[in-house]
Design a protein around this motif. Sequence first.
Motif, PDB file in Angstrom:
ATOM      1  N   LEU A 111       0.817  -1.226   0.000  1.00 26.84           N
ATOM      2  CA  LEU A 111       0.000   0.000   0.000  1.00 26.84           C
ATOM      3  C   LEU A 111       0.847   1.271   0.000  1.00 26.84           C
ATOM      4  O   LEU A 111       0.309   2.367  -0.125  1.00 26.84           O
ATOM      5  CB  LEU A 111      -0.943  -0.003   1.202  1.00 26.84           C
ATOM      6  CG  LEU A 111      -2.010  -1.106   1.162  1.00 26.84           C
ATOM      7  CD1 LEU A 111      -2.704  -1.220   2.511  1.00 26.84           C
ATOM      8  CD2 LEU A 111      -3.030  -0.821   0.064  1.00 26.84           C
ATOM      9  N   GLY A 112       2.165   1.110   0.128  1.00 27.75           N
ATOM     10  CA  GLY A 112       3.043   2.275   0.006  1.00 27.75           C
ATOM     11  C   GLY A 112       3.090   2.776  -1.432  1.00 27.75           C
ATOM     12  O   GLY A 112       3.536   3.887  -1.705  1.00 27.75           O
ATOM     13  N   THR A 127      -3.059   2.012  -2.953  1.00 22.34           N
ATOM     14  CA  THR A 127      -3.909   2.690  -1.963  1.00 22.34           C
ATOM     15  C   THR A 127      -5.180   3.200  -2.644  1.00 22.34           C
ATOM     16  O   THR A 127      -6.293   3.017  -2.136  1.00 22.34           O
ATOM     17  CB  THR A 127      -3.131   3.853  -1.292  1.00 22.34           C
ATOM     18  OG1 THR A 127      -2.246   3.288  -0.337  1.00 22.34           O
ATOM     19  CG2 THR A 127      -4.041   4.835  -0.591  1.00 22.34           C
ATOM     20  N   ILE A 164       1.766   7.327   1.122  1.00 22.18           N
ATOM     21  CA  ILE A 164       1.885   6.672  -0.192  1.00 22.18           C
ATOM     22  C   ILE A 164       3.311   6.849  -0.725  1.00 22.18           C
ATOM     23  O   ILE A 164       3.504   7.303  -1.848  1.00 22.18           O
ATOM     24  CB  ILE A 164       0.848   7.220  -1.208  1.00 22.18           C
ATOM     25  CG1 ILE A 164       0.815   8.758  -1.159  1.00 22.18           C
ATOM     26  CG2 ILE A 164      -0.532   6.645  -0.978  1.00 22.18           C
ATOM     27  CD1 ILE A 164       0.184   9.394  -2.382  1.00 22.18           C
ATOM     28  N   THR A 207      -1.272   0.498   5.764  1.00 24.25           N
ATOM     29  CA  THR A 207      -0.034   0.707   5.000  1.00 24.25           C
ATOM     30  C   THR A 207       1.218   0.460   5.851  1.00 24.25           C
ATOM     31  O   THR A 207       2.020  -0.425   5.558  1.00 24.25           O
ATOM     32  CB  THR A 207      -0.008   2.146   4.437  1.00 24.25           C
ATOM     33  OG1 THR A 207      -1.275   2.419   3.856  1.00 24.25           O
ATOM     34  CG2 THR A 207       1.106   2.316   3.422  1.00 24.25           C
ATOM     35  N   THR A 259      -6.360  -6.136   3.939  1.00 23.38           N
ATOM     36  CA  THR A 259      -4.977  -5.730   3.627  1.00 23.38           C
ATOM     37  C   THR A 259      -3.950  -6.403   4.544  1.00 23.38           C
ATOM     38  O   THR A 259      -2.781  -6.501   4.196  1.00 23.38           O
ATOM     39  CB  THR A 259      -4.795  -4.201   3.717  1.00 23.38           C
ATOM     40  OG1 THR A 259      -5.133  -3.772   5.042  1.00 23.38           O
ATOM     41  CG2 THR A 259      -5.666  -3.465   2.708  1.00 23.38           C
TER      42      THR A 259
END
Length: 313
Positions: free
Chosen positions: A31-32, A37, A58, A87, A115
Amino acid sequence: MEGFFAETGENGTGPGRGRKTAERKGHMADLGIPQNTIAVLQKYGVRAQKKYGQNFLIDTHVLERIMDAAQIAGEDFVLEIGPGIGTMTQYLAERAGHVTAVEIDRTLIPILRETLGNYENVEIINEDILKLDIRALIREKNGGRPVKVVANLPYYITTPILMELLEKRLPIASITVMVQKEVAERMQTGPGSKEYGALSLAVQYYARPRIVANVPPNCFLPRPAVGSAVIRLDCWEKPPVEVRDESFLFALIRGAFQQRRKTLPNALAGSGELELSREQVAAALEDMGLDAAVRGERLSLEQFARLSNLLGR
Ligand code: SAM
């Protein structure tokens, strides 16, 4: 939660340490990476909620930088505040023995289930961190041993959260957090600077602060209006100064900075909380070899501690 058992990294210092996030295998997408995202937010039809200070990270480099600064390794128990859509939790789960993440927004819980579903070492608690008995949590989950706190904090309650963690002398080894740049600077600075104040002294009484990175708004979704910084606080086992009455020291500090342009005798005599006269304060300052016209912003923590011991009951 079932499924993925983190492997031990090649250097033996912890699961996945040093491995590039893009190379992760068999996991939920990283999710980075901004597109991932965006895809998760679209899939669940959620928008970042301003009232909860939601600005999702992000940027994989920033996430790696936070992991390095927090020095998360094999057996560490990490307490994350506000996992959002998971994340940073993914990055922590790759490196730590266990991660407990506390999220206030219940609409994010189903997302987190997806996630983070592959990680066996993650637990999510749907609660307001300010209402949670953190000491009991650490006792129950980690046998009372010191934990590491890591978070991208919601900016609207940064100070209350940090003061809650520090003032209660919880078993916490270090706190590595993303905060507003200006707040990070206030925590780290010393006497004489315009950022120096009650927050600097309170934080430095409990911990050694060190800013480890500046982070621009484009590393978040949505972009915050202000710049951010990652700061690491290493909690002292014992405060660096000795005071007879801690609550008096903090009342003195509050009094000194409530009206920071006033001289200390005027500021402290004007503070209802303290019941001090101008003459008493001036005499104590003289005892310390200081000018009676000095302002609070010139005094170090050591000097406030000494003043507190001279004036305190
Ligand atoms: N960790 C995620 C990231 O880096 O992308 C999200 C960080 S976002 C700046 C702050 C998170 O804290 C949000 O998920 C928000 O819902 C959560 N939060 C806000 N107030 C909270 C509270 N009182 N207790 C627990 N979580 C809170």
